[in-house]
Scaffold this motif. Structure first.
Motif, mmCIF file in Angstrom:
data_model
loop_
_atom_site.group_PDB
_atom_site.id
_atom_site.type_symbol
_atom_site.label_atom_id
_atom_site.label_comp_id
_atom_site.label_asym_id
_atom_site.label_seq_id
_atom_site.Cartn_x
_atom_site.Cartn_y
_atom_site.Cartn_z
ATOM 1 N N ARG A 207 0.741 -1.262 0.002
ATOM 2 C CA ARG A 207 0.209 0.077 -0.082
ATOM 3 C C ARG A 207 0.682 1.359 -0.130
ATOM 4 N N THR A 208 2.018 1.095 0.308
ATOM 5 C CA THR A 208 3.121 2.317 0.369
ATOM 6 C C THR A 208 3.961 2.406 -0.724
ATOM 7 N N ALA A 209 3.730 1.393 -1.882
ATOM 8 C CA ALA A 209 4.645 1.461 -3.066
ATOM 9 C C ALA A 209 4.691 2.796 -3.630
ATOM 10 N N GLY A 210 5.683 3.182 -4.006
ATOM 11 C CA GLY A 210 5.909 4.591 -4.582
ATOM 12 C C GLY A 210 5.535 5.644 -3.836
ATOM 13 N N MET A 211 5.653 5.673 -2.550
ATOM 14 C CA MET A 211 5.061 6.903 -1.826
ATOM 15 C C MET A 211 6.164 7.289 -1.017
ATOM 16 N N ALA A 212 6.276 8.776 -0.895
ATOM 17 C CA ALA A 212 6.935 9.342 0.024
ATOM 18 C C ALA A 212 6.505 10.297 0.954
ATOM 19 N N VAL A 213 6.730 10.664 1.926
ATOM 20 C CA VAL A 213 6.221 11.594 2.824
ATOM 21 C C VAL A 213 7.019 12.644 3.440
ATOM 22 N N LYS A 214 6.632 13.768 3.820
ATOM 23 C CA LYS A 214 7.597 14.962 4.539
ATOM 24 C C LYS A 214 7.159 14.999 5.763
ATOM 25 N N SER A 215 8.152 15.605 6.614
ATOM 26 C CA SER A 215 8.013 15.943 8.104
ATOM 27 C C SER A 215 7.238 17.295 8.035
ATOM 28 N N VAL A 216 6.248 17.274 9.028
ATOM 29 C CA VAL A 216 5.365 18.327 9.145
ATOM 30 C C VAL A 216 6.085 19.327 9.984
ATOM 31 N N LYS A 217 7.230 19.159 10.660
ATOM 32 C CA LYS A 217 7.986 19.840 11.279
ATOM 33 C C LYS A 217 9.071 20.654 10.590
ATOM 34 N N LYS B 43 -0.545 11.636 16.813
ATOM 35 C CA LYS B 43 0.172 12.591 16.330
ATOM 36 C C LYS B 43 0.536 12.569 14.663
ATOM 37 N N VAL B 44 0.165 13.511 14.099
ATOM 38 C CA VAL B 44 0.667 13.462 12.544
ATOM 39 C C VAL B 44 2.091 13.790 12.528
ATOM 40 N N THR B 45 3.090 13.100 12.009
ATOM 41 C CA THR B 45 4.666 13.411 11.925
ATOM 42 C C THR B 45 4.875 13.706 10.589
ATOM 43 N N HIS B 46 4.356 13.084 9.473
ATOM 44 C CA HIS B 46 4.658 13.161 8.142
ATOM 45 C C HIS B 46 3.589 13.057 7.356
ATOM 46 N N ILE B 47 3.491 13.684 5.960
ATOM 47 C CA ILE B 47 2.523 13.845 5.205
ATOM 48 C C ILE B 47 2.871 13.838 3.805
ATOM 49 N N SER B 48 1.861 13.321 2.728
ATOM 50 C CA SER B 48 2.349 13.476 1.305
ATOM 51 C C SER B 48 2.412 14.854 0.796
ATOM 52 N N GLU B 49 3.171 14.960 -0.245
ATOM 53 C CA GLU B 49 3.130 16.279 -1.105
ATOM 54 C C GLU B 49 1.788 16.836 -1.222
ATOM 55 N N GLY B 50 1.472 18.141 -1.163
ATOM 56 C CA GLY B 50 0.237 18.768 -1.477
ATOM 57 C C GLY B 50 -0.755 18.619 -0.339
ATOM 58 N N ALA C 230 -6.159 19.681 -2.013
ATOM 59 C CA ALA C 230 -5.190 20.188 -3.043
ATOM 60 C C ALA C 230 -4.416 19.199 -3.579
ATOM 61 N N ALA C 231 -4.309 17.630 -2.994
ATOM 62 C CA ALA C 231 -3.485 16.640 -3.427
ATOM 63 C C ALA C 231 -4.157 15.944 -4.602
ATOM 64 N N GLU C 232 -3.126 15.578 -5.421
ATOM 65 C CA GLU C 232 -3.420 14.659 -6.491
ATOM 66 C C GLU C 232 -3.214 13.123 -6.111
ATOM 67 N N GLY C 233 -4.303 12.412 -6.584
ATOM 68 C CA GLY C 233 -4.164 10.829 -6.294
ATOM 69 C C GLY C 233 -4.244 10.359 -4.902
ATOM 70 N N THR C 234 -3.441 9.153 -4.817
ATOM 71 C CA THR C 234 -3.690 8.624 -3.531
ATOM 72 C C THR C 234 -2.422 9.291 -2.519
ATOM 73 N N VAL C 235 -2.901 9.756 -1.310
ATOM 74 C CA VAL C 235 -1.887 10.419 -0.348
ATOM 75 C C VAL C 235 -1.601 9.395 0.869
ATOM 76 N N CYS C 236 -0.631 9.785 1.616
ATOM 77 C CA CYS C 236 -0.221 8.906 2.847
ATOM 78 C C CYS C 236 0.036 9.833 3.986
ATOM 79 N N ILE C 237 -0.627 9.620 5.133
ATOM 80 C CA ILE C 237 -0.372 10.395 6.480
ATOM 81 C C ILE C 237 0.180 9.276 7.408
ATOM 82 N N LEU C 238 1.311 9.726 7.901
ATOM 83 C CA LEU C 238 2.035 8.981 9.046
ATOM 84 C C LEU C 238 1.886 9.605 10.358
ATOM 85 N N TYR C 239 1.208 8.908 11.230
ATOM 86 C CA TYR C 239 0.779 9.177 12.570
ATOM 87 C C TYR C 239 1.349 8.302 13.649
ATOM 88 N N GLN C 240 1.749 8.851 14.928
ATOM 89 C CA GLN C 240 2.401 8.172 15.942
ATOM 90 C C GLN C 240 1.017 8.122 17.080
#
Length: 202
Positions: A131-141, A172-179, A192-202
């Motif tokens: 499910r996370t294939a091809g995905m990258a996320v960025k730190s909200v911090k 707590k959300v730590t990382h989110i997809s572009e957009g 505002a995001a395009e396609g499937t997105v990913c949110i990483l939370y703790q």
């Protein structure tokens, strides 16, 4: 739009569903935008928002139709509480909008009933299932990137969806997809995001 809601679609023009993803964000008392909230037990609440023609319909009729759709779905999957209509109300802001809130017993039921892509679970498990294939996320911090390989071994849980709106997560959300953007209340805006997105939370 969701194909299963023939009767509902005739009554209410539903906005594109949103998923909610956010750390410790609290869902507001009045929800006026499409939203999704996930709790720690795995239950999902979805708020659909649309215009309502009071001249031709009444809220009780809309609620009856929504309840009928939910009952039909529960029968088809053999569960009595896979989905329930939690509330149907008209907003008092003069916008003419009505909000229909559904509660689901888990992401599987929500995804099937809404015919939308929705998943949440452990990051490692999500990676094993592809499910996370091809995905990258960025730190909200600080905006630093967490690559697909790093996400594969990341601690915490992920929420993956192509739904648009505000998302409220049970941690707590730590990382989110572009957009994606973090709202002032801590929820995540996916509109505002395009396609499937990913949110990483703790």
């Amino acid at each position: 739009m969701m194909g299963k809601y023939g009767k509902l679609m005739a009554v209410i023009c539903l906005c594109t569903l949103l998923l909610a993803g956010c750390g410790v964000a609290k869902v507001p008392d009045t929800v006026d935008k499409p939203s999704v909230a996930v709790n720690k037990e795995g239950e999902v609440t979805v708020w659909q928002v649309g215009l309502f023609d009071k001249a031709e319909y009444v809220l009780s009729e809309l609620q009856a139709m929504a309840t009928e759709e939910a009952g039909r779905f529960n029968s088809s999957v053999g569960k009595s509480a896979a989905v329930a209509v939690e509330n149907v109300e008209a907003l008092e802001d003069g916008s003419g909008k009505v909000v229909v809130a559904y509660r689901f017993d888990g992401w599987e039921s929500a995804s099937d009933f809404l015919e939308e892509n929705l998943f949440f679970g452990g990051a490692a498990d999500a990676a094993l299932k592809g499910r996370t294939a091809g995905m990258a996320v960025k730190s909200v911090k600080d905006g630093s990137e967490l690559s697909e390989d790093m996400l594969r071994t990341a601690e915490g849980s992920v929420l993956i969806t192509d739904m648009k709106g505000n998302i409220y997560c049970p941690g707590k959300v730590t990382h989110i997809s572009e957009g994606l953007t973090v709202n002032p209340d801590g929820s995540i805006d996916t509109s505002a995001a395009e396609g499937t997105v990913c949110i990483l939370y703790q």
